[in-house]
Design a protein around this motif. Structure first.
Motif, PDB file in Angstrom:
ATOM      1  N   ASP A   5       0.833  -1.210   0.000  1.00 55.99           N
ATOM      2  CA  ASP A   5       0.000   0.000   0.000  1.00 55.99           C
ATOM      3  C   ASP A   5       0.864   1.255   0.000  1.00 55.99           C
ATOM      4  O   ASP A   5       0.494   2.272  -0.548  1.00 55.99           O
ATOM      5  CB  ASP A   5      -0.899   0.021   1.245  1.00 55.99           C
ATOM      6  CG  ASP A   5      -1.931  -1.099   1.195  1.00 55.99           C
ATOM      7  OD1 ASP A   5      -2.269  -1.522   0.079  1.00 55.99           O
ATOM      8  OD2 ASP A   5      -2.376  -1.540   2.262  1.00 55.99           O
ATOM      9  N   LYS A   6       2.007   1.160   0.645  1.00 58.78           N
ATOM     10  CA  LYS A   6       2.897   2.318   0.701  1.00 58.78           C
ATOM     11  C   LYS A   6       3.664   2.445  -0.607  1.00 58.78           C
ATOM     12  O   LYS A   6       4.085   1.442  -1.184  1.00 58.78           O
ATOM     13  CB  LYS A   6       3.902   2.152   1.841  1.00 58.78           C
ATOM     14  CG  LYS A   6       3.285   2.351   3.220  1.00 58.78           C
ATOM     15  CD  LYS A   6       4.375   2.554   4.240  1.00 58.78           C
ATOM     16  CE  LYS A   6       3.788   2.809   5.611  1.00 58.78           C
ATOM     17  NZ  LYS A   6       4.810   3.112   6.608  1.00 58.78           N
ATOM     18  N   GLY A   7       3.824   3.647  -1.061  1.00 61.45           N
ATOM     19  CA  GLY A   7       4.611   3.856  -2.274  1.00 61.45           C
ATOM     20  C   GLY A   7       6.084   3.623  -2.005  1.00 61.45           C
ATOM     21  O   GLY A   7       6.488   3.358  -0.877  1.00 61.45           O
ATOM     22  N   GLY A   8       6.863   3.723  -3.031  1.00 63.94           N
ATOM     23  CA  GLY A   8       8.295   3.536  -2.855  1.00 63.94           C
ATOM     24  C   GLY A   8       8.936   4.758  -2.204  1.00 63.94           C
ATOM     25  O   GLY A   8       8.343   5.823  -2.128  1.00 63.94           O
ATOM     26  N   ASP A   9      10.128   4.557  -1.732  1.00 65.18           N
ATOM     27  CA  ASP A   9      10.913   5.653  -1.160  1.00 65.18           C
ATOM     28  C   ASP A   9      12.020   5.965  -2.166  1.00 65.18           C
ATOM     29  O   ASP A   9      13.056   5.306  -2.196  1.00 65.18           O
ATOM     30  CB  ASP A   9      11.497   5.206   0.186  1.00 65.18           C
ATOM     31  CG  ASP A   9      12.272   6.323   0.882  1.00 65.18           C
ATOM     32  OD1 ASP A   9      12.731   7.250   0.183  1.00 65.18           O
ATOM     33  OD2 ASP A   9      12.419   6.255   2.110  1.00 65.18           O
ATOM     34  N   GLU A  10      11.753   6.974  -3.008  1.00 72.38           N
ATOM     35  CA  GLU A  10      12.665   7.249  -4.119  1.00 72.38           C
ATOM     36  C   GLU A  10      14.061   7.646  -3.641  1.00 72.38           C
ATOM     37  O   GLU A  10      15.062   7.210  -4.209  1.00 72.38           O
ATOM     38  CB  GLU A  10      12.097   8.340  -5.030  1.00 72.38           C
ATOM     39  CG  GLU A  10      12.858   8.431  -6.337  1.00 72.38           C
ATOM     40  CD  GLU A  10      12.154   9.298  -7.370  1.00 72.38           C
ATOM     41  OE1 GLU A  10      12.785   9.571  -8.389  1.00 72.38           O
ATOM     42  OE2 GLU A  10      10.995   9.694  -7.144  1.00 72.38           O
ATOM     43  N   ALA A  11      14.112   8.435  -2.577  1.00 71.42           N
ATOM     44  CA  ALA A  11      15.412   8.876  -2.060  1.00 71.42           C
ATOM     45  C   ALA A  11      16.226   7.682  -1.570  1.00 71.42           C
ATOM     46  O   ALA A  11      17.427   7.568  -1.843  1.00 71.42           O
ATOM     47  CB  ALA A  11      15.212   9.878  -0.921  1.00 71.42           C
ATOM     48  N   PHE A  12      15.546   6.780  -0.866  1.00 73.76           N
ATOM     49  CA  PHE A  12      16.212   5.573  -0.355  1.00 73.76           C
ATOM     50  C   PHE A  12      16.700   4.700  -1.515  1.00 73.76           C
ATOM     51  O   PHE A  12      17.795   4.162  -1.503  1.00 73.76           O
ATOM     52  CB  PHE A  12      15.246   4.795   0.548  1.00 73.76           C
ATOM     53  CG  PHE A  12      15.830   3.552   1.151  1.00 73.76           C
ATOM     54  CD1 PHE A  12      16.790   3.624   2.150  1.00 73.76           C
ATOM     55  CD2 PHE A  12      15.420   2.289   0.719  1.00 73.76           C
ATOM     56  CE1 PHE A  12      17.333   2.468   2.711  1.00 73.76           C
ATOM     57  CE2 PHE A  12      15.949   1.137   1.270  1.00 73.76           C
ATOM     58  CZ  PHE A  12      16.910   1.232   2.277  1.00 73.76           C
ATOM     59  N   ARG A  13      15.838   4.594  -2.541  1.00 75.11           N
ATOM     60  CA  ARG A  13      16.179   3.768  -3.714  1.00 75.11           C
ATOM     61  C   ARG A  13      17.419   4.321  -4.412  1.00 75.11           C
ATOM     62  O   ARG A  13      18.324   3.581  -4.781  1.00 75.11           O
ATOM     63  CB  ARG A  13      14.994   3.740  -4.677  1.00 75.11           C
ATOM     64  CG  ARG A  13      15.113   2.683  -5.786  1.00 75.11           C
ATOM     65  CD  ARG A  13      13.974   2.790  -6.774  1.00 75.11           C
ATOM     66  NE  ARG A  13      12.704   3.019  -6.120  1.00 75.11           N
ATOM     67  CZ  ARG A  13      11.802   3.908  -6.524  1.00 75.11           C
ATOM     68  NH1 ARG A  13      12.035   4.663  -7.587  1.00 75.11           N
ATOM     69  NH2 ARG A  13      10.666   4.062  -5.880  1.00 75.11           N
ATOM     70  N   LEU A  14      17.442   5.641  -4.609  1.00 74.56           N
ATOM     71  CA  LEU A  14      18.595   6.275  -5.274  1.00 74.56           C
ATOM     72  C   LEU A  14      19.869   6.076  -4.462  1.00 74.56           C
ATOM     73  O   LEU A  14      20.943   5.853  -5.016  1.00 74.56           O
ATOM     74  CB  LEU A  14      18.328   7.760  -5.480  1.00 74.56           C
ATOM     75  CG  LEU A  14      17.302   8.117  -6.566  1.00 74.56           C
ATOM     76  CD1 LEU A  14      16.951   9.591  -6.516  1.00 74.56           C
ATOM     77  CD2 LEU A  14      17.818   7.733  -7.945  1.00 74.56           C
ATOM     78  N   LYS A  15      19.721   6.143  -3.146  1.00 78.34           N
ATOM     79  CA  LYS A  15      20.867   5.939  -2.255  1.00 78.34           C
ATOM     80  C   LYS A  15      21.432   4.528  -2.443  1.00 78.34           C
ATOM     81  O   LYS A  15      22.643   4.322  -2.520  1.00 78.34           O
ATOM     82  CB  LYS A  15      20.431   6.149  -0.800  1.00 78.34           C
ATOM     83  CG  LYS A  15      21.596   6.270   0.175  1.00 78.34           C
ATOM     84  CD  LYS A  15      21.104   6.756   1.526  1.00 78.34           C
ATOM     85  CE  LYS A  15      20.775   5.559   2.381  1.00 78.34           C
ATOM     86  NZ  LYS A  15      20.417   5.924   3.769  1.00 78.34           N
ATOM     87  N   LEU A  16      20.505   3.543  -2.547  1.00 76.74           N
ATOM     88  CA  LEU A  16      20.946   2.156  -2.739  1.00 76.74           C
ATOM     89  C   LEU A  16      21.581   1.957  -4.114  1.00 76.74           C
ATOM     90  O   LEU A  16      22.532   1.192  -4.258  1.00 76.74           O
ATOM     91  CB  LEU A  16      19.768   1.190  -2.562  1.00 76.74           C
ATOM     92  CG  LEU A  16      19.228   1.013  -1.135  1.00 76.74           C
ATOM     93  CD1 LEU A  16      18.071   0.030  -1.127  1.00 76.74           C
ATOM     94  CD2 LEU A  16      20.314   0.533  -0.182  1.00 76.74           C
ATOM     95  N   GLU A  17      21.027   2.634  -5.133  1.00 81.18           N
ATOM     96  CA  GLU A  17      21.602   2.528  -6.478  1.00 81.18           C
ATOM     97  C   GLU A  17      23.033   3.073  -6.496  1.00 81.18           C
ATOM     98  O   GLU A  17      23.931   2.485  -7.115  1.00 81.18           O
ATOM     99  CB  GLU A  17      20.721   3.273  -7.487  1.00 81.18           C
ATOM    100  CG  GLU A  17      19.431   2.541  -7.813  1.00 81.18           C
ATOM    101  CD  GLU A  17      18.463   3.377  -8.641  1.00 81.18           C
ATOM    102  OE1 GLU A  17      18.798   4.531  -8.979  1.00 81.18           O
ATOM    103  OE2 GLU A  17      17.362   2.869  -8.934  1.00 81.18           O
ATOM    104  N   GLU A  18      23.223   4.197  -5.811  1.00 83.15           N
ATOM    105  CA  GLU A  18      24.577   4.783  -5.717  1.00 83.15           C
ATOM    106  C   GLU A  18      25.508   3.854  -4.945  1.00 83.15           C
ATOM    107  O   GLU A  18      26.676   3.676  -5.297  1.00 83.15           O
ATOM    108  CB  GLU A  18      24.507   6.141  -5.015  1.00 83.15           C
ATOM    109  CG  GLU A  18      23.909   7.238  -5.876  1.00 83.15           C
ATOM    110  CD  GLU A  18      23.653   8.517  -5.089  1.00 83.15           C
ATOM    111  OE1 GLU A  18      24.112   8.604  -3.929  1.00 83.15           O
ATOM    112  OE2 GLU A  18      22.983   9.417  -5.627  1.00 83.15           O
ATOM    113  N   LYS A  19      24.948   3.231  -3.905  1.00 85.43           N
ATOM    114  CA  LYS A  19      25.730   2.310  -3.082  1.00 85.43           C
ATOM    115  C   LYS A  19      26.188   1.115  -3.914  1.00 85.43           C
ATOM    116  O   LYS A  19      27.325   0.662  -3.809  1.00 85.43           O
ATOM    117  CB  LYS A  19      24.862   1.841  -1.908  1.00 85.43           C
ATOM    118  CG  LYS A  19      25.640   1.334  -0.716  1.00 85.43           C
ATOM    119  CD  LYS A  19      24.685   1.159   0.456  1.00 85.43           C
ATOM    120  CE  LYS A  19      25.448   0.761   1.690  1.00 85.43           C
ATOM    121  NZ  LYS A  19      24.563   0.622   2.856  1.00 85.43           N
TER     122      LYS A  19
END
Length: 314
Positions: free
Chosen positions: A118-132
C-alpha cells in the motif's frame, strides 16, 4: 455466483514458439493479444526483445507494445493495473484476451488477487541504494538483503540489483520483509484462466536460441543498441535487458563483439532455464511439448482443441 471473464495465458521460454500459437488461437477464438513481456513495452527496442513485427500480427490486435520510452521505469504493479483494464476492455468487446509472454511475476500478479504494498516507494532511499551498488558493488548490497530478509534473498539472483533494491525498499518503507508480504498474498484466481506452457527438448531449445541471436544480429541488433547508446541511455531498467546489456559492454570497450554475442547467447539460455523452473514451481500450467517440429501444426490444433474444451469456447 459471479461468472469470471475467460483468459488464455501462453507462457514458455524464449524462442519456443509462443507467437505462432497465439496468432492461431486469436484467429480461431476471436482473440486479442496482450504482451506479457516486461521489455516489449519499450519503444525502439524491437529486435532485442523479439517484438512481433506488423506483418506477423496478421491483423490481430496487439496490446502493451511500445508504451514506454527506454529511460522510463516500469513495475509489476503498473503492469497489473494496465493489463487488468485491457482484459476488461477486450472482454466487453466480445473478444477473448490472450496474454503471451515470459515474465512470470507479471503474469502471476494479473491472474491472482496479488496486492502490492500500500505504501509507495521511497525514491530517495532507492537512489541511495543505487549509488551504493555503484560504489561497493552488487554483492555487498545482496549481503544487506541476506541480513534483513534471507528468505527473499534466496529467491533473487545477486546480480538482479533492481529486485534486491526493491526488497530492501519494501523493508524500509513498510517495516515488513518482502518474503512475509508475499506469503500473505491471496491465491484466488480472478479469471476463468487456462495457462498453456510450451516446452521442448533442451538441446533443441538452446539451438533455437543461438540461431535467434544470430538472426537478431543480422537484422541490426547492434545498430538498435547503438541508437540507444547515442541517445545517452546508458543506465536504467530497459538497458538491463538481455540483448542490450551485453552489447552495451561491447560499446563501452569492455569486450569484443564476438565475446558480447557469445555472452548474449549464454545469458539467453540461462534465462530460458530459469523461466521454465519458475513457471513449473509457481503456476498451475498445462504443458505441451513442441519438440517435434514436423508435428507443429498438429500440436497447435491439439492445444487449440484442449482450450475449446477447458474454457468452453466455440
Amino acid at each position: 455466483m459471479q461468472q469470471l471473464d475467460k483468459l488464455i495465458v501462453i507462457i514458455g521460454p524464449t524462442a519456443v514458439g509462443k507467437t505462432a500459437l497465439s496468432i492461431h488461437l486469436a484467429k480461431r477464438f476471436n482473440g486479442e493479444i496482450i504482451s506479457g513481456d516486461s521489455m516489449q513495452i519499450y519503444r525502439g527496442m524491437d529486435i532485442g526483445t523479439a517484438k512481433i513485427k506488423q506483418d506477423e500480427m496478421e491483423g490481430i490486435p496487439h496490446h502493451l507494445l511500445d508504451i514506454k520510452e527506454p529511460h522510463q521505469s516500469f513495475s509489476a504493479a503498473e503492469f497489473q493495473d494496465i493489463v487488468r483494464r485491457k482484459i476488461k476492455e477486450i472482454t466487453e468487446r466480445g473478444a477473448l484476451p490472450i496474454i503471451v509472454g515470459g515474465t512470470g511475476l507479471y503474469i502471476q500478479s494479473v491472474i491472482y488477487d496479488y496486492r502490492f504494498s500500500d505504501k509507495g516507494g521511497d525514491e530517495a532511499f532507492r537512489l541511495k541504494l543505487e549509488e551504493k551498488a555503484e560504489k561497493i558493488g552488487k554483492a555487498a548490497l545482496y549481503e544487506e538483503l541476506l541480513k534483513v530478509d534471507p528468505e527473499a534473498a534466496k529467491k533473487i539472483h545477486p546480480n538482479n540489483v533492481r529486485r534486491v533494491i526493491r526488497a530492501l525498499e519494501v523493508f524500509q518503507t513498510t517495516g515488513r520483509k518482502m518474503s512475509e508480504y508475499l506469503e500473505k498474498q491471496e491465491s484466488k484466481q480472478l479469471y476463468d484462466v487456462a495457462l498453456i506452457g510450451l516446452t521442448m527438448d533442451r538441446e533443441l531449445l538452446y539451438s533455437r536460441i543461438n540461431a535467434r541471436v544470430d538472426q537478431m544480429m543480422k537484422e541490426g541488433l547492434l545498430q538498435e543498441v547503438e541508437s540507444l547508446w547515442q541517445r545517452g541511455i546508458r543506465e536504467g531498467q530497459a538497458v538491463q535487458a538481455i540483448g542490450y546489456k551485453e552489447l552495451f559492454a561491447y560499446l563501452a570497450g569492455e569486450c569484443t563483439l564476438e565475446e558480447a554475442v557469445d555472452q548474449l547467447k549464454q545469458n539467453s539460455r540461462r534465462y530460458a532455464k530459469r523461466q521454465l523452473t519458475w513457471f513449473r514451481n509457481k503456476l498451475p500450467v498445462d504443458w505441451f511439448d513442441v519438440t517435434d517440429e514436423k508435428r507443429r501444426t498438429e500440436k497447435i490444433k491439439e492445444i487449440s482443441d484442449f482450450l475449446a474444451g477447458k474454457l468452453r469456447l466455440k
